[in-house]
Design a protein around this motif. Structure first.
Motif, short mmCIF file in Angstrom:
data_model
loop_
_atom_site.label_atom_id
_atom_site.label_comp_id
_atom_site.label_asym_id
_atom_site.label_seq_id
_atom_site.Cartn_x
_atom_site.Cartn_y
_atom_site.Cartn_z
N ASP A 35 0.77 -1.23 -0.03
CA ASP A 35 0.10 -0.05 -0.07
C ASP A 35 1.01 1.27 -0.16
N HIS A 36 2.01 1.26 0.75
CA HIS A 36 2.83 2.56 0.89
C HIS A 36 3.63 2.61 -0.30
N ALA A 37 4.54 1.54 -0.38
CA ALA A 37 5.50 1.52 -1.67
C ALA A 37 4.98 1.44 -3.16
N GLU A 38 3.78 0.77 -3.14
CA GLU A 38 3.18 0.71 -4.57
C GLU A 38 4.22 0.24 -5.64
N PRO A 39 4.86 -0.73 -5.29
CA PRO A 39 5.85 -1.48 -6.17
C PRO A 39 5.48 -1.74 -7.37
N ARG A 40 6.20 -1.48 -8.47
CA ARG A 40 5.90 -1.49 -9.75
C ARG A 40 7.07 -2.45 -10.47
N LYS A 41 6.83 -3.38 -11.39
CA LYS A 41 7.90 -3.86 -11.82
C LYS A 41 8.90 -3.09 -12.82
N GLY A 42 9.97 -3.19 -12.50
CA GLY A 42 11.32 -2.36 -13.14
C GLY A 42 11.67 -1.48 -12.03
N MET A 43 10.96 -1.18 -11.03
CA MET A 43 11.56 -0.41 -9.97
C MET A 43 12.96 -0.89 -9.36
N GLN A 44 13.95 0.04 -8.98
CA GLN A 44 15.13 -0.55 -8.25
C GLN A 44 15.02 -0.40 -6.83
N ALA A 45 15.53 -1.41 -6.15
CA ALA A 45 15.44 -1.46 -4.82
C ALA A 45 16.71 -1.85 -4.09
N LEU A 46 17.02 -1.47 -2.82
CA LEU A 46 18.10 -1.99 -2.03
C LEU A 46 17.42 -2.57 -0.74
N ASP A 47 18.13 -3.33 -0.19
CA ASP A 47 17.66 -4.16 0.92
C ASP A 47 18.90 -4.05 1.96
N LEU A 48 18.98 -3.16 2.93
CA LEU A 48 20.20 -3.12 3.79
C LEU A 48 20.05 -3.77 4.93
N GLY A 49 21.13 -4.88 5.29
CA GLY A 49 20.76 -5.77 6.34
C GLY A 49 19.94 -6.86 5.86
N CYS A 50 20.06 -7.48 4.77
CA CYS A 50 19.05 -8.29 4.37
C CYS A 50 19.10 -9.65 4.89
N GLY A 51 20.19 -9.94 5.83
CA GLY A 51 20.21 -11.31 6.37
C GLY A 51 20.15 -12.49 5.32
N ARG A 52 19.17 -13.57 5.71
CA ARG A 52 18.99 -14.70 4.78
C ARG A 52 18.33 -14.35 3.56
N GLY A 53 17.90 -13.12 3.21
CA GLY A 53 17.28 -12.82 2.12
C GLY A 53 15.90 -12.97 1.84
N ALA A 54 14.91 -13.32 2.81
CA ALA A 54 13.43 -13.45 2.74
C ALA A 54 12.93 -12.40 2.08
N TRP A 55 13.17 -10.98 2.92
CA TRP A 55 12.37 -9.84 2.50
C TRP A 55 13.07 -9.51 1.02
N THR A 56 14.43 -9.69 0.73
CA THR A 56 14.77 -9.06 -0.53
C THR A 56 14.00 -9.96 -1.78
N ARG A 57 13.91 -11.31 -1.18
CA ARG A 57 13.13 -11.95 -2.33
C ARG A 57 11.59 -11.47 -2.78
N GLN A 58 11.17 -11.21 -1.46
CA GLN A 58 9.53 -10.73 -1.54
C GLN A 58 9.53 -9.46 -2.22
N MET A 59 10.58 -8.65 -2.17
CA MET A 59 10.34 -7.43 -3.13
C MET A 59 10.61 -7.97 -4.40
N GLY A 60 11.38 -8.74 -4.64
CA GLY A 60 11.78 -9.58 -6.21
C GLY A 60 10.28 -10.08 -6.73
N ARG A 61 9.56 -10.53 -5.88
CA ARG A 61 8.13 -10.98 -6.25
C ARG A 61 7.27 -9.77 -6.71
N TYR A 62 7.58 -8.85 -6.23
CA TYR A 62 6.72 -7.41 -6.90
C TYR A 62 7.20 -7.09 -8.08
N GLY A 63 8.52 -7.48 -8.42
CA GLY A 63 9.09 -7.10 -9.76
C GLY A 63 10.04 -5.96 -9.91
#
Length: 160
Positions: A35-63
């Motif tokens: 709702d807040h980020a309104e992610p769209r395919k092709g947007m560029q993102a960084l995940d700082l302190g990503c740990g084992r990557g679950a949230w990073t992959r979640q953002m990848g699911r959004y494109g």
């Protein structure tokens, strides 16, 4: 890092080798982020302190084309082994306190910067200056930090 004892890379490696994670990703968090980020395919993102990557992959699911950075080589190895990658997720080892966000990240080139349960371990003054440098106008910083044991809030702010 204002009065905190630095955690060694060996301590973080043990934490991640034990398979531990900062916080399980829940449906409410996913909905609020969407709702807040309104992610769209092709947007560029960084995940700082990503740990084992679950949230990073979640953002990848959004494109979102997402790079996850973590201090711990064990965390980065686990993140790389974790898949699926959704074709646009990668992971890099980086000491954000010592090095900051890599200078290879172009100024005003990132749409979303995520710091999920990691800001409390980082030099926030330096890091937030770096975040401001790399966020596009209208870009979003997503910060989730533990304030209360049972319900860590998420905080959103934009660069305008």
């Amino acid at each position: 890092m204002m009065g905190r004892t630095a955690v060694s890379v060996e301590d973080w490696d043990r934490y991640h080798q034990d398979g531990r994670s900062a916080r399980v990703i829940g449906d409410m968090e996913i909905r609020k982020f969407f709702d807040h980020a309104e992610p769209r395919k092709g947007m560029q993102a960084l995940d700082l302190g990503c740990g084992r990557g679950a949230w990073t992959r979640q953002m990848g699911r959004y494109g979102l084309r997402t790079v996850g950075y973590d201090y711990s080589p064990a965390a980065v190895a686990a993140a790389r082994a974790g898949g699926p990658y959704y074709g646009q997720v990668s992971f890099e080892q980086c000491d954000l306190n010592a090095e900051g966000i890599p200078v290879s990240v172009e100024p005003a080139s990132v749409d979303v910067v995520s710091m999920r349960m990691s800001l409390e371990h980082l030099d926030r003054y330096r890091l937030m200056g770096d975040v401001r440098r790399i966020l596009r106008p209208g870009g979003l910083a997503y910060v989730m930090t533990k304030v209360m044991e049972e319900d860590p809030p998420s905080i959103f702010w934009s660069v305008g």
